[in-house]
Design an enzyme around this catalytic site. Structure first.
Site, PDB file in Angstrom:
ATOM      1  CE  LYS A   1     -15.741 -20.697  31.477  1.00 33.74           C
ATOM      2  NZ  LYS A   1     -16.445 -19.495  31.935  1.00 33.74           N
TER       3      LYS A   1
ATOM      4  NE  ARG B   1     -17.219 -17.861  25.739  1.00 37.22           N
ATOM      5  CZ  ARG B   1     -16.108 -17.851  26.469  1.00 37.22           C
ATOM      6  NH1 ARG B   1     -15.161 -18.732  26.268  1.00 37.22           N
ATOM      7  NH2 ARG B   1     -15.953 -16.950  27.413  1.00 37.22           N
TER       8      ARG B   1
ATOM      9  NE  ARG C   1     -11.221 -12.765  35.163  1.00 38.40           N
ATOM     10  CZ  ARG C   1     -11.997 -13.617  34.475  1.00 38.40           C
ATOM     11  NH1 ARG C   1     -12.040 -14.872  34.805  1.00 38.40           N
ATOM     12  NH2 ARG C   1     -12.717 -13.204  33.471  1.00 38.40           N
TER      13      ARG C   1
ATOM     14  NE  ARG D   1      -9.853 -11.782  30.575  1.00 36.43           N
ATOM     15  CZ  ARG D   1     -10.549 -12.917  30.507  1.00 36.43           C
ATOM     16  NH1 ARG D   1     -10.126 -13.978  31.156  1.00 36.43           N
ATOM     17  NH2 ARG D   1     -11.639 -12.982  29.788  1.00 36.43           N
TER      18      ARG D   1
ATOM     19  NE  ARG E   1     -15.761 -11.675  29.181  1.00 37.31           N
ATOM     20  CZ  ARG E   1     -15.092 -11.683  30.340  1.00 37.31           C
ATOM     21  NH1 ARG E   1     -14.842 -10.574  30.982  1.00 37.31           N
ATOM     22  NH2 ARG E   1     -14.687 -12.826  30.834  1.00 37.31           N
TER      23      ARG E   1
END
Ligand code: AMP
Length: 190
Positions: free
Chosen positions: A14, A89, A128, A134, A145
């Site tokens: 995204k 969401r 990532r 993160r 998640r």
């Protein structure tokens, strides 16, 4: 105004595709995840409230998220349109967004669904994490998640499908090839 929702699980691409959309179509980018991270790094009151929720990979309550999003939209009255990334969401968030836009004589024009399978998500997020650092990209937080996505967020799709707004794009492949499909979907609805 042209308003677009980019939709998909964590790691669907995204953020990457949003950057390309912004560059080509000059829409304003609203990423609720980026906004929360900004509040956390600036240690604002909101940041203090949501820090643990993000660290745990859970969804921030709708009331907090919707209020933050509406303030952000109101602060940008002169843009050509918005790309909503990571919002809505939940179905109540989608309903609130529709109502909020409707009151301004606006609407969501297109929902782009980036379709990827869970193996790809896990591989991409592991990559990532090496760069982003993160905390919520950790394998155990990622499981949370993905759970949140499949228990709450997935229901946003039928909500928009019933409005005939969803275009599904294969999110696996070269970034530019995916973007070509996205551009075609935007061009046919703009
Ligand atoms: P993201 O960068 O979009 O993956 O979002 C990172 C985290 O921010 C999520 O795991 C949630 O904790 C929180 N978050 C972002 N957007 C929302 C939203 N629309 N509703 C609830 N929580 C959100």
């Amino acid at each position: 105004m042209y308003n677009l929702v980019i939709f998909g699980p964590p790691g669907a691409g995204k953020g990457t595709q949003s950057e390309k959309i912004i560059e080509k179509y000059k829409l304003a980018h609203i990423s609720t995840g980026d906004m929360f991270r900004m509040h956390i790094s600036n240690d604002t009151d909101l940041g203090k409230k949501v820090k643990q929720i993000l660290a745990d990979g859970l969804l921030v309550p709708d009331s907090i998220t919707i209020e933050m999003l509406e303030e952000e939209v109101k602060s940008k009255p002169d843009v050509k349109g918005f790309i909503f990334d990571g919002f809505p969401r939940t179905v109540p968030q989608a309903e609130a967004l529709d109502k909020f836009l409707e009151d301004k004589g606006l609407k969501i024009n297109l929902v782009l669904q980036l379709d990827v399978n869970q193996d790809v998500i896990k591989e991409r997020i592991a990559e990532r994490q090496k760069i982003s650092g993160r905390a919520d990209d950790d394998a155990d937080k990622l499981v949370k998640r993905i759970d949140e996505y499949f228990s709450k967020t997935i229901h946003v799709l039928p909500y928009y499908q019933s409005q005939d707004k969803v275009t599904k794009v294969n999110g696996i492949g070269k970034i530019d090839d995916i973007f070509e499909q996205i551009s075609a979907a935007i061009d046919s609805t703009i």
